[in-house]
Design an enzyme around this catalytic site. Structure first.
Site, PDB file in Angstrom:
ATOM      1  N   HIS A 185       0.832  -1.220   0.000  1.00 47.93           N
ATOM      2  CA  HIS A 185       0.000   0.000   0.000  1.00 47.93           C
ATOM      3  C   HIS A 185       0.863   1.264   0.000  1.00 47.93           C
ATOM      4  O   HIS A 185       0.439   2.311   0.471  1.00 47.93           O
ATOM      5  CB  HIS A 185      -0.960   0.036   1.197  1.00 47.93           C
TER       6      HIS A 185
ATOM      7  N   SER B 110      15.109  21.479 -16.440  1.00 52.15           N
ATOM      8  CA  SER B 110      13.905  22.247 -16.726  1.00 52.15           C
ATOM      9  C   SER B 110      14.319  23.541 -17.399  1.00 52.15           C
ATOM     10  O   SER B 110      15.395  24.080 -17.121  1.00 52.15           O
ATOM     11  CB  SER B 110      13.171  22.545 -15.419  1.00 52.15           C
TER      12      SER B 110
ATOM     13  N   LYS C 104      16.189  21.562 -11.246  1.00 54.49           N
ATOM     14  CA  LYS C 104      15.549  20.299 -11.615  1.00 54.49           C
ATOM     15  C   LYS C 104      16.478  19.277 -12.266  1.00 54.49           C
ATOM     16  O   LYS C 104      17.368  19.619 -13.027  1.00 54.49           O
ATOM     17  CB  LYS C 104      14.369  20.564 -12.579  1.00 54.49           C
TER      18      LYS C 104
ATOM     19  N   GLU D  83       9.877   8.254 -17.162  1.00 55.51           N
ATOM     20  CA  GLU D  83       8.496   8.718 -17.380  1.00 55.51           C
ATOM     21  C   GLU D  83       8.007   8.335 -18.767  1.00 55.51           C
ATOM     22  O   GLU D  83       6.851   7.945 -18.961  1.00 55.51           O
ATOM     23  CB  GLU D  83       8.415  10.238 -17.208  1.00 55.51           C
TER      24      GLU D  83
END
Ligand code: ARG
Length: 457
Positions: free
Chosen positions: A156, A277, A283, A290
């Site tokens: 979980h 970024s 970043k 992804e």
């Protein structure tokens, strides 16, 4: 220009209809398979006396020339041709004259496209299986290095029990082994030859389908000609196996994304597999992971497209089936690209065991072991479970961890607690005690590593 099939109609078609109808811009990928298939066909026609041996030799030499010229770039695809099969036949006839026109005896584009696609895809399956092996090898080498790095195992997404990073990585290695198995299973059913099924009903010529199949390294021939030209279940099976593979890669990517976040910081990705970024100077984004997660949706889409295209078409060939290629090619290419970037990303990923350990020290992930301690002293598990839970509640109320409670505090909950409990609930002990086969102990992970290594040799 009038079409090769002109006769029944003028063969003069609208240019928009031509563009709509033609498949050469994507089926040109299969030129090698198409030409090899035609060479086997010419050989068979000669062997069976359907054409003369000389004619067969001339056709084979002509086809070989086309293959070499396409390979070297001396010959370019003519995008005004309807498909790769028409293109090859057209060039052959231009080069050889009337003999070229004999190649299509006892054959149809319907069995031709089916044989090309099966040959093309079986090679792709081999390539993808090799790429999966590379990813497994990367997982194994990281697992070997971090087989005793303790981290929290989750259920979980809540800290559950201590495990090792090596154990976690080996879970994915096992999944990927099954993916290879699914692919080889799919390849076995794919590797059956439809050539000689012709348009749909077979042929009146005395052909030798088995000779052609042998020439093209198929294991067998398809035993019903309608089936041979009509089904694309091998594409669906492959897209399905690739969807399962992508699901595994996507879950792994999701974890890499989480682990690379400041919230976890269990790993640092190599700069080579991250991006910055355009606005936020701090970043370092895990774009590759992804994208693998994102492209999974694309491969599922390819599977859906194939299933949907096939579901309503009557036997035998229908032009709808031309839609098979873009979907299955996309699925194969996408999976291949993802595997190619994933292997080096995993190899260069730097795990940070200190952070894993720190996370494992919070969240009471040794509470099960505390309960087991009492069970070993003959308390029934449910009672032990309750005491352990009460001790966790006490710790939460006092802002402590289980290791910080004194022995007299423990004894308030049960007289069975002794000093040795501290050793029993240390994270190292928790991991080392999990010696059941497949468990997280170093020994067990080593056994898993040996097993996987023997499978990818
Ligand atoms: N380009 C076609 C395809 O990909 C080849 C088979 C064409 N057959 C036909 N009868 N029109 O499906």
């Amino acid at each position: 220009m009038s079409k090769m099939w002109a006769g029944r109609t003028s063969g003069i078609t609208d240019s928009i209809a031509d563009d709509f109808n033609s498949s050469i811009r994507f089926d040109c990928k299969m030129y090698r398979q198409d030409i090899r298939g035609s060479m086997a066909h010419a050989l068979m026609l000669g062997a069976q006396g359907i054409i003369t041996k000389d004619e067969a030799d001339t056709l084979i030499a002509g086809l070989e020339g086309i293959l070499n010229d396409l390979d070297s770039g001396a010959l370019e695809f003519d995008m005004s041709c309807e498909d790769i099969h028409m293109f090859v036949e057209q060039v052959l006839t231009e080069r050889l004259g009337d003999v070229g026109k004999k190649l299509h005896t006892a054959r149809s584009r319907n069995d031709q496209v089916a044989v090309d696609l099966r040959m093309y895809l079986r090679d792709e399956v081999d390539e993808i299986s090799g790429l999966i092996r590379d990813v497994i090898a990367a997982l194994v080498s990281q697992a070997e290095k971090y087989k005793s790095a303790i981290m929290p195992g989750y259920t979980h997404l809540q800290r559950a029990q201590p495990i090792t990073f090596g154990h976690h990585l080996m879970a994915y290695a096992m999944m990927l082994l099954r993916d290879i198995d699914r692919l080889s299973d799919c390849r076995r059913r794919m590797n059956v030859s439809p050539i000689g099924c012709c348009a749909l009903a077979g042929t009146t010529y005395n052909t030798d389908r088995r000779l052609e199949a042998r020439e093209l390294a198929f294991d067998d021939i398809m035993l019903n000609s309608l089936d041979g030209v009509s089904d694309r279940d091998y594409c669906i099976e492959l897209a399905s196996a690739l969807s399962t593979l992508m699901m595994h890669l996507s879950r792994m990517s999701e974890e890499i994304i989480l682990w690379a976040s400041w919230e976890f910081k269990f790993v640092e990705l190599s700069d080579a597999y991250t991006t910055g970024s355009s606005i936020m100077p701090q970043k370092k984004n895990p774009d590759m992971a992804e994208l693998i997660r994102g492209k999974t949706g694309r491969v599922y889409g390819d599977l859906m497209a194939l299933l949907t295209v096939l579901k309503g078409i009557p036997l035998a060939y229908n032009k709808d089936m031309q839609e098979d290629k873009e979907s299955i090619f996309d699925a194969v290419e996408t999976a291949g690209m993802c595997l190619k970037v994933l292997a080096p990303m995993l190899e260069t990923m730097k795990p940070i065991p200190e952070n894993m350990k720190r996370a494992a020290q919070k969240g009471f992930i040794n509470a099960t072991d505390l309960a087991d301690y009492l069970v070993k002293k003959n308390l029934p598990f449910r009672s032990a479970y309750k005491i352990s839970g009460q001790l966790v509640a006490k710790c939460i109320a006092e802002g402590k961890v289980l290791e910080e409670l004194t022995i007299s505090e423990y004894k308030e909950f049960s007289e069975l607690f002794e000093e040795d409990l501290y050793n029993e609930i240390s994270l190292e002990t928790c991991v080392e005690k999990r010696i059941s086969e497949g468990g997280t102990s170093v020994k067990s992970v080593e056994a898993q590593i040996e097993y996987v290594k023997s499978k990818i040799k």
